[in-house]
Enzyme design. Structure first.
Site, PDB file in Angstrom:
ATOM      1  CB  CYS A 181     -53.281 -35.802 -29.600  1.00  0.00           C
ATOM      2  SG  CYS A 181     -54.711 -35.324 -30.603  1.00  0.00           S
ATOM      3  CG  ASN A 221     -52.367 -34.788 -22.532  1.00  0.00           C
ATOM      4  OD1 ASN A 221     -52.442 -35.094 -23.719  1.00  0.00           O
ATOM      5  ND2 ASN A 221     -52.776 -33.611 -22.090  1.00  0.00           N
TER       6      ASN A 221
END
Length: 449
Positions: free
Chosen positions: A71, A387
């Site tokens: 991420c 995201n």
């Protein structure tokens, strides 16, 4: 019976207390059937999280890290592709290669680990520091400064130049294999140090080990790009070709940002970390001799003020948070009022942000990108978040974060120094205090969707 043990009389009292509550059986059926979060959910909280923002940067196609903990890498590269889209009108679906950065990160982390093994070889197995080192020789996760260290050394490439593979998308098998290799190598190096091997011999042996690591990574992720042609059609349908670029040349020309201008700010309201001071973490990094992880600890209102300044100037903000707390991934909502578990169970579940860090209830687990904020009377009420879990979660991959959630669960932001005050800039220049390897500010953003 030991008076400290749970007695039959205690159990009778607990059972009677349970039965005396009028709603116990109703709640037992509801919670056991529907789950804790569904039973504690406050659906009125959705109404306050309308996806309208007074300040936001243009939307782009949401990337998907799949079953990997990259991420931090995805979100950082996402902030950089904003620059390419703005200056070169590339498609909203354009991405920088996460796999290219991933290859070099794992290769450099392996060397970083082996160097730490040599440095700590005089410490006994079972010591806290050696246990910490051996627990995870390398992993998918990282922090902003670690991403900068890789790019400063190796540059970046478009995703079409080094595509994703089975092992980049599903990293468990590669991580297990590579960590087995590194732990085996750690055993060899520790024995060599104990036997008094010369430094030259240690480095030669380590080089042979890294040769094996390179082969493991090349088989699993593909060999990293050295030179390539950048070919694309812009949003005006004009064709472009730039030939024979190196990854560093591509970064300098097309991303064209000075990574030294961007600094890590944290909010850690704990007694051991006074505000307005800088910190680093022992044994945290990836590139030996590369950029040091360094954080300036500031009050949360200062983090938010700087994020707003950057957003108003049309630039997204990389940030690290604890995404599992008070979060609904299907709806794409992060809000401290989303669930009322304390009311559901008739117990006190409140902890301060500092206490959550001190008692291991919370730490940075995930990195994303702030792309907007809604201001009411110049005060933030909610934030727009991009995201990296693909478009099937949230609102086509975008989340909304309440300002209260920012206060409680955002731990790190990355800000261009030009938005900082003179006082903050002077504070950021301080030599950092060294924190223990297991400090919560050393946690790596590595959450898998």
């Amino acid at each position: 019976m030991d008076k400290k043990a749970i007695s039959p009389q205690d159990l009778e009292w607990y059972e009677k207390s349970y039965e005396d509550k009028d709603d116990s059986l109703v709640l037992e059926r509801a919670v056991s059937h529907n789950g804790i979060n569904n039973s504690a959910a406050d659906y009125k909280a959705d109404e306050k999280m309308k996806r309208v923002f007074s300040v936001e940067v243009p939307e782009q196609h949401v990337a998907d890290q799949k079953q990997s903990g990259r991420c931090w890498m995805f979100s950082a590269l996402n902030t950089m592709r904003f620059k390419i889209a703005e200056n070169y009108k590339v498609s909203p679906k354009f991405e920088l290669s996460q796999n290219y950065v991933n290859f070099w990160d794992k290769f450099e982390k392996s060397n970083y680990f082996l160097e730490n093994v040599i440095k700590t070889a005089d410490q006994p197995l079972g010591s806290r520091k050696i246990d910490f080192l051996m627990e995870t020789p390398q992993q998918d996760g990282g922090q902003w400064d670690m991403l900068c260290a890789i790019i400063e050394k190796y540059g970046v490439v478009p995703s079409s130049t080094m595509v994703e593979t089975y092992n980049s998308n599903r990293s468990d098998e590669l991580n297990q294999t590579l960590n087995l290799k590194l732990r085996r190598d750690a055993e060899v190096l520790r024995k060599m140090v104990k036997d008094g091997s010369a430094e030259e011999k240690l480095e030669s042996t380590k080089s042979d080990m890294l040769n094996d690591v390179y082969r493991i990574l090349a088989y699993s992720l593909g060999r990293p790009t050295k030179r390539f042609d950048f070919e694309y059609r812009d949003t005006d349908n004009k064709y472009h070709m730039d030939k024979n670029l190196t990854p560093k040349e591509f970064f300098d020309k097309y991303v064209n940002i000075n990574l030294e201008d961007y600094v890590s700010l944290i909010n850690s309201p704990t007694d051991d970390k006074p505000f307005n001071e800088t910190y680093t973490i022992e044994m945290l990094g990836n590139v030996v001799g590369g950029r040091q992880v360094k954080h300036l600890n500031l009050p949360i209102d200062e983090l938010k003020d700087l994020a707003i300044k950057q957003l108003k100037n049309g630039e997204a903000v990389w940030f690290g948070c604890d995404v599992v707390q008070d979060s609904d991934r299907k709806k794409g909502i992060m809000d401290t009022h989303l669930y009322h578990k304390d009311a559901l169970f008739s117990t006190d579940l409140k902890m301060s942000k500092g206490a959550r860090l001190d008692y291991k209830e919370s730490m940075m687990t995930h990195a994303m990108v702030i792309t907007g904020v809604d201001l009411v009377d110049d005060q933030p009420t909610k934030w727009k978040v991009e995201n990296s879990w693909g478009e099937k979660v949230g609102d086509k991959g975008y989340f909304v974060m309440s300002d209260d959630w920012f206060n409680e669960f955002v731990y790190q932001t990355v800000i261009n120094k030009k938005y900082m005050s003179d006082k903050q800039l002077e504070e950021q220049k301080q030599a950092p205090k060294m924190l223990e390897p297991w400090d919560p500010m050393g946690s790596l953003a590595s959450f898998k969707k």
